[in-house]
Design a protein around this motif. Structure first.
Motif, PDB file in Angstrom:
ATOM      1  N   THR A 185       0.988  -1.335   0.100  1.00 29.57           N
ATOM      2  CA  THR A 185      -0.055   0.037  -0.039  1.00 29.57           C
ATOM      3  C   THR A 185       0.932   1.298  -0.080  1.00 29.57           C
ATOM      4  N   PRO A 186       0.787   1.995  -0.937  1.00 26.86           N
ATOM      5  CA  PRO A 186       1.639   3.306  -1.033  1.00 26.86           C
ATOM      6  C   PRO A 186       1.152   4.410  -0.198  1.00 26.86           C
ATOM      7  N   ALA A 187       1.861   5.498   0.011  1.00 27.38           N
ATOM      8  CA  ALA A 187       1.466   6.360   0.838  1.00 27.38           C
ATOM      9  C   ALA A 187       0.429   7.236  -0.007  1.00 27.38           C
ATOM     10  N   PRO A 188      -0.610   7.992   0.547  1.00 27.31           N
ATOM     11  CA  PRO A 188      -1.395   8.991  -0.081  1.00 27.31           C
ATOM     12  C   PRO A 188      -0.524   9.843  -0.752  1.00 27.31           C
ATOM     13  N   PRO A 189      -1.045  10.380  -1.817  1.00 33.46           N
ATOM     14  CA  PRO A 189      -0.161  11.678  -2.463  1.00 33.46           C
ATOM     15  C   PRO A 189      -0.228  13.099  -1.301  1.00 33.46           C
ATOM     16  N   ALA A 190       0.558  13.838  -1.426  1.00 28.59           N
ATOM     17  CA  ALA A 190       0.821  14.961  -0.869  1.00 28.59           C
ATOM     18  C   ALA A 190       0.182  16.003  -1.442  1.00 28.59           C
ATOM     19  N   LEU A 191      -0.428  16.895  -0.901  1.00 28.50           N
ATOM     20  CA  LEU A 191      -1.051  17.978  -1.581  1.00 28.50           C
ATOM     21  C   LEU A 191      -0.097  19.316  -2.242  1.00 28.50           C
ATOM     22  N   ALA A 192      -0.629  19.726  -2.868  1.00 32.99           N
ATOM     23  CA  ALA A 192       0.297  20.905  -3.491  1.00 32.99           C
ATOM     24  C   ALA A 192       0.380  22.032  -2.750  1.00 32.99           C
ATOM     25  N   PRO A 193       1.574  22.663  -2.671  1.00 33.06           N
ATOM     26  CA  PRO A 193       1.962  23.910  -1.710  1.00 33.06           C
ATOM     27  C   PRO A 193       0.790  24.893  -1.866  1.00 33.06           C
ATOM     28  N   VAL A 194       0.547  25.525  -0.801  1.00 32.52           N
ATOM     29  CA  VAL A 194      -0.347  26.562  -0.708  1.00 32.52           C
ATOM     30  C   VAL A 194      -0.302  27.639  -1.621  1.00 32.52           C
TER      31      VAL A 194
ATOM     32  N   ALA B 101      -2.399   1.631  14.516  1.00 32.74           N
ATOM     33  CA  ALA B 101      -2.978   2.373  15.803  1.00 32.74           C
ATOM     34  C   ALA B 101      -3.530   3.846  14.965  1.00 32.74           C
ATOM     35  N   VAL B 102      -4.298   3.710  14.244  1.00 30.21           N
ATOM     36  CA  VAL B 102      -4.743   4.908  13.359  1.00 30.21           C
ATOM     37  C   VAL B 102      -5.438   5.808  14.429  1.00 30.21           C
ATOM     38  N   GLU B 103      -6.503   5.560  15.340  1.00 29.29           N
ATOM     39  CA  GLU B 103      -7.278   6.151  16.161  1.00 29.29           C
ATOM     40  C   GLU B 103      -6.077   7.190  16.987  1.00 29.29           C
ATOM     41  N   THR B 104      -5.305   6.280  17.595  1.00 30.32           N
ATOM     42  CA  THR B 104      -4.592   7.044  18.612  1.00 30.32           C
ATOM     43  C   THR B 104      -3.460   7.862  17.814  1.00 30.32           C
ATOM     44  N   ALA B 105      -2.934   7.715  16.591  1.00 26.23           N
ATOM     45  CA  ALA B 105      -2.035   8.561  15.948  1.00 26.23           C
ATOM     46  C   ALA B 105      -2.648   9.655  15.476  1.00 26.23           C
ATOM     47  N   GLU B 106      -3.999   9.789  15.233  1.00 25.05           N
ATOM     48  CA  GLU B 106      -4.707  10.911  14.753  1.00 25.05           C
ATOM     49  C   GLU B 106      -5.039  11.655  16.014  1.00 25.05           C
TER      50      GLU B 106
ATOM     51  N   GLU C 194      -7.141  17.508   6.708  1.00 27.10           N
ATOM     52  CA  GLU C 194      -7.406  16.152   6.474  1.00 27.10           C
ATOM     53  C   GLU C 194      -6.352  15.272   5.720  1.00 27.10           C
ATOM     54  N   SER C 195      -5.654  15.758   4.598  1.00 25.39           N
ATOM     55  CA  SER C 195      -4.517  15.220   4.135  1.00 25.39           C
ATOM     56  C   SER C 195      -3.480  14.698   5.162  1.00 25.39           C
ATOM     57  N   LEU C 196      -3.178  15.389   6.074  1.00 24.48           N
ATOM     58  CA  LEU C 196      -2.177  15.178   7.061  1.00 24.48           C
ATOM     59  C   LEU C 196      -2.743  13.718   7.831  1.00 24.48           C
TER      60      LEU C 196
ATOM     61  N   ASP D 281      -4.009  15.610  16.317  1.00 19.43           N
ATOM     62  CA  ASP D 281      -5.010  16.640  16.213  1.00 19.43           C
ATOM     63  C   ASP D 281      -4.809  17.356  17.375  1.00 19.43           C
ATOM     64  N   ALA D 282      -4.151  16.816  18.458  1.00 15.08           N
ATOM     65  CA  ALA D 282      -3.777  17.616  19.710  1.00 15.08           C
ATOM     66  C   ALA D 282      -2.701  18.680  19.279  1.00 15.08           C
ATOM     67  N   HIS D 283      -1.584  18.377  18.584  1.00 13.86           N
ATOM     68  CA  HIS D 283      -0.621  19.319  18.344  1.00 13.86           C
ATOM     69  C   HIS D 283      -1.036  20.155  17.078  1.00 13.86           C
ATOM     70  N   THR D 284      -1.820  19.849  16.391  1.00 12.95           N
ATOM     71  CA  THR D 284      -2.322  20.846  15.300  1.00 12.95           C
ATOM     72  C   THR D 284      -3.337  21.811  15.693  1.00 12.95           C
ATOM     73  N   ARG D 285      -4.117  21.341  16.675  1.00 14.13           N
ATOM     74  CA  ARG D 285      -5.132  22.333  17.345  1.00 14.13           C
ATOM     75  C   ARG D 285      -4.317  23.515  17.853  1.00 14.13           C
TER      76      ARG D 285
END
Length: 632
Positions: free
Chosen positions: A144-153, A295-300, A282-284, A304-308
């Motif tokens: 399973t490859p990584a999801p593509p990263a979004l383009a720069p803002v 550990a999807v839920e724990t990682a998210e 969401e992409s992150l 979320d705590a740091h990005t908040r």
């Protein structure tokens, strides 16, 4: 085969500090662990392995899968070549492979061997059983490859992002400043189970003019920067808070942002640096869900705590990094603060004093001016143009802290753009005249028989205003002081002078503290908390110490009895696991010969096993067996 026997020998040979550090990172059962074999079995238990594997990212999981393949131990270069051939790790470099090897080895999941590393059989078995638990199988992990990263803002959006982020950064600094001021006035109670008490949350929310749900964010940001801490169950400012409050706004934001970055886990710090110019959002979260498949839920939640906090601090705006946020994650807080300094409004040192006793600041006040003004006026609203208001109580508070009519007028003349309005001048004169109508001093030295020992009296309140003294005596808010009349102009209390003084001051009486000679004393009530390191027991260190004591030590210093016990434990484990081992045997002529045996039993002072190379059964006297090691 790399089994319990190999891990037990490795654990026994590890230096204590390295072993304790490895155990700190593992969850395992401590009950029933009496030797290194028991510890090895506990670490290779499926539940313990699952907890350890769930915390690994996909590159480290892929490394364990590759190391479990036939072909013997692999070093970083070999591992990198095989990882590069898999879709999930196609971009893995040799440096990434080496970091993964060091990580899984330190976590006691991979075993160092000649030529590289191998994986313990129990780790391989646990990974192969993942699909039965609804987790990705080893093949799925690699495919399973990584999801593509979004383009720069885009730059057009970046300009909007920078403006919004700068506003939030300024508001964050103001909120933390207000938090420190409020906690200096009155601490906030921390519940035993964690979290602020509800009354404290509501009070802080009202003072900071924020939603109660945001109060924990403000508190965590301030605590992370070392500005507040818990002392005796109360949140209070730390000793470093004063210096922070008197720093320029950009420097204050720099301290908060630097603490945010320092608190990031290494993996998240690298991940954010790689997305420093693209939206997080969401992409992150999708990338993190791919990165930590067990550990999807724990990682998210962790992200979320740091990005908040990043969003609240103005490091991002609408989940897009600002220019300062980009500089922070790519470089450091100094570079970010340089950008923020140019986006913050200029600080002012002059204010408008108005006839209604209000003070209007035309912009953010310089820290020195604001701190002094807050000591003599109450903050009414805080924004780019803050407002304060003078009152008899606020001026009384300033005089209590050591200000005089002259010092107050001098300061206001210096900072006012409109002079000192007449109503304010009258109020200053009245407040200084009223101040001191109530005086409190220690009972020791009193000539009226109220010294310590006379009924346990410790302080005396004096006033020539009999009506005011009666008001104080019957004031229910002061009932805890147990004030009793001892003279026409005096009340006595069992509490010390300072306690009585602050109680009267909080009740807004014009009180002054005096020394034994009756001279005024300026008291300071500055409670601070000192961040303390955790003082809990280190159970891993205690376990290692106990195992060393029981084992008697490894190497040449081990006694003969300890060596025999260790050999017997190794043989017992090998027999139970039917595991081929290399047996070192001393021949009659003194030579040491290695036999690769699959032990079948131990008894009567002899070891029995099948020699696979010679395809015969051998029986060896235990007295001739000098060592045992696993076949890797």
């Amino acid at each position: 085969m790399t089994t319990t026997l190999a891990l037990a020998a490795r654990l026994r040979a590890l230096p204590d500090a390295e072993l304790i550090a490895a155990l700190h990172g593992r969850g395992y059962r401590r009950q029933g662990v009496s030797d290194f074999f028991d510890l090895a079995e506990a670490l290779l238990d499926p539940d313990s392995l699952q907890r350890a594997l769930a915390a690994l990212d996909r590159v480290r999981l892929a490394s364990l899968i590759v190391l479990s393949r036939p072909g013997g131990p692999r070093d970083a270069a070999q591992l990198a070549r095989e990882l590069a051939a898999e879709p999930a790790t196609a971009e893995a470099s040799e440096a990434d492979a080496d970091a993964a090897l060091q990580a899984v080895a330190a976590a006691l999941l991979a075993h160092p061997a000649e030529g590289g590393y191998t994986v313990y059989d129990a780790v391989t078995a646990r990974l192969e059983a993942w699909d039965e638990s609804g987790l990705p199988s080893p093949a799925e992990l690699l495919a399973t490859p990584a999801p593509p990263a979004l383009a720069p803002v885009p730059d057009t959006e970046r300009r909007f992002t920078d403006r919004l982020a700068a506003e939030r950064a300024f508001e964050a600094v103001a909120a933390v400043s207000e938090l420190l001021a409020e906690l200096s006035r009155e601490g906030a109670r921390e519940l035993q189970k964690g979290g602020l008490a509800l009354p404290a949350t509501k009070r802080l929310a009202a003072t900071l003019a924020i939603d109660p749900a945001t109060v924990p964010t403000v508190l965590s940001v301030a605590a992370r920067a070392g500005l507040v801490a818990v002392a005796d169950g109360m949140w209070l400012p730390t000793e470093s808070a004063w210096a922070w409050q008197h720093s320029p706004t950009s420097d204050r934001w720099r301290a908060l942002a630097a603490a945010w970055k320092a608190a990031l886990p290494d993996d998240l710090r690298a991940l954010l640096a790689g997305r420093s110019r693209a939206a997080w959002g969401e992409s992150l979260r999708q990338h993190v869900a791919w990165l930590y498949p067990a550990a999807v839920e724990t990682a998210e939640e962790r992200v979320d705590a740091h990005t908040r906090d990043a969003e609240w601090l103005g490091i991002t705006a609408r989940q897009a990094p600002s220019g300062a946020g980009t500089a922070l994650v790519e470089h450091d807080a100094e570079a970010a603060a340089e950008i923020v300094a140019g986006q913050f409004p200029a600080e002012v040192e002059r204010v408008y004093l108005q006839h209604d006793l209000s003070v209007v600041s035309p912009g953010p006040l310089a820290p020195e001016v604001e701190s002094r003004l807050r000591g003599m006026a109450d903050l009414e609203s805080r924004a780019l143009a803050s407002t304060f208001r003078f009152s008899g109580a606020s001026l009384d508070r300033a005089i209590t802290a050591g200000e005089t009519a002259e010092s107050i007028r001098s300061f206001l003349t210096e900072v006012s753009l409109t002079g000192i309005p007449q109503p304010l001048d009258y109020l200053i004169a009245d407040a200084t005249e009223r101040h001191g109508r109530v005086r409190v001093r220690d009972a020791e030295g009193e000539g009226d028989g109220t010294g310590e020992g006379a009924g346990g009296v410790r302080s005396v309140v004096h006033s020539t205003d009999a009506t005011l003294l009666r008001t104080i005596q019957v004031d229910q808010s002061l009932a805890s002081l147990r004030l009793t009349r001892v003279a026409d102009d005096a009340l006595a209390s069992r509490f010390p002078r300072d306690v009585v003084f602050w109680a009267l001051s909080d009740a807004r009486y014009p009180v002054v503290a005096e020394d034994a000679e009756g001279e005024p004393v300026a008291l300071r009530r500055l409670r601070t908390a000192r961040p303390s390191a955790p003082t809990g027991r280190d159970q891993d260190a205690e376990l290692v110490a106990r195992l060393r004591e029981t084992d008697g030590g490894a190497g040449d210093d081990a006694g003969e009895h300890d060596a025999e016990q260790w050999l017997a434990r190794q043989l017992d484990a090998a027999v139970r696991a039917r595991q081929p081992v290399i047996v070192e045997v001393q021949m009659p002529d003194g030579r040491l010969v290695d036999y690769v045996l699959e032990p079948t039993g131990v008894g009567g002072g002899r070891l029995r096993g099948r020699d696979r190379a010679a395809d015969i059964e051998r029986t060896l006297p235990l007295s001739s067996v000098k060592g045992l090691r696993s076949v890797d």
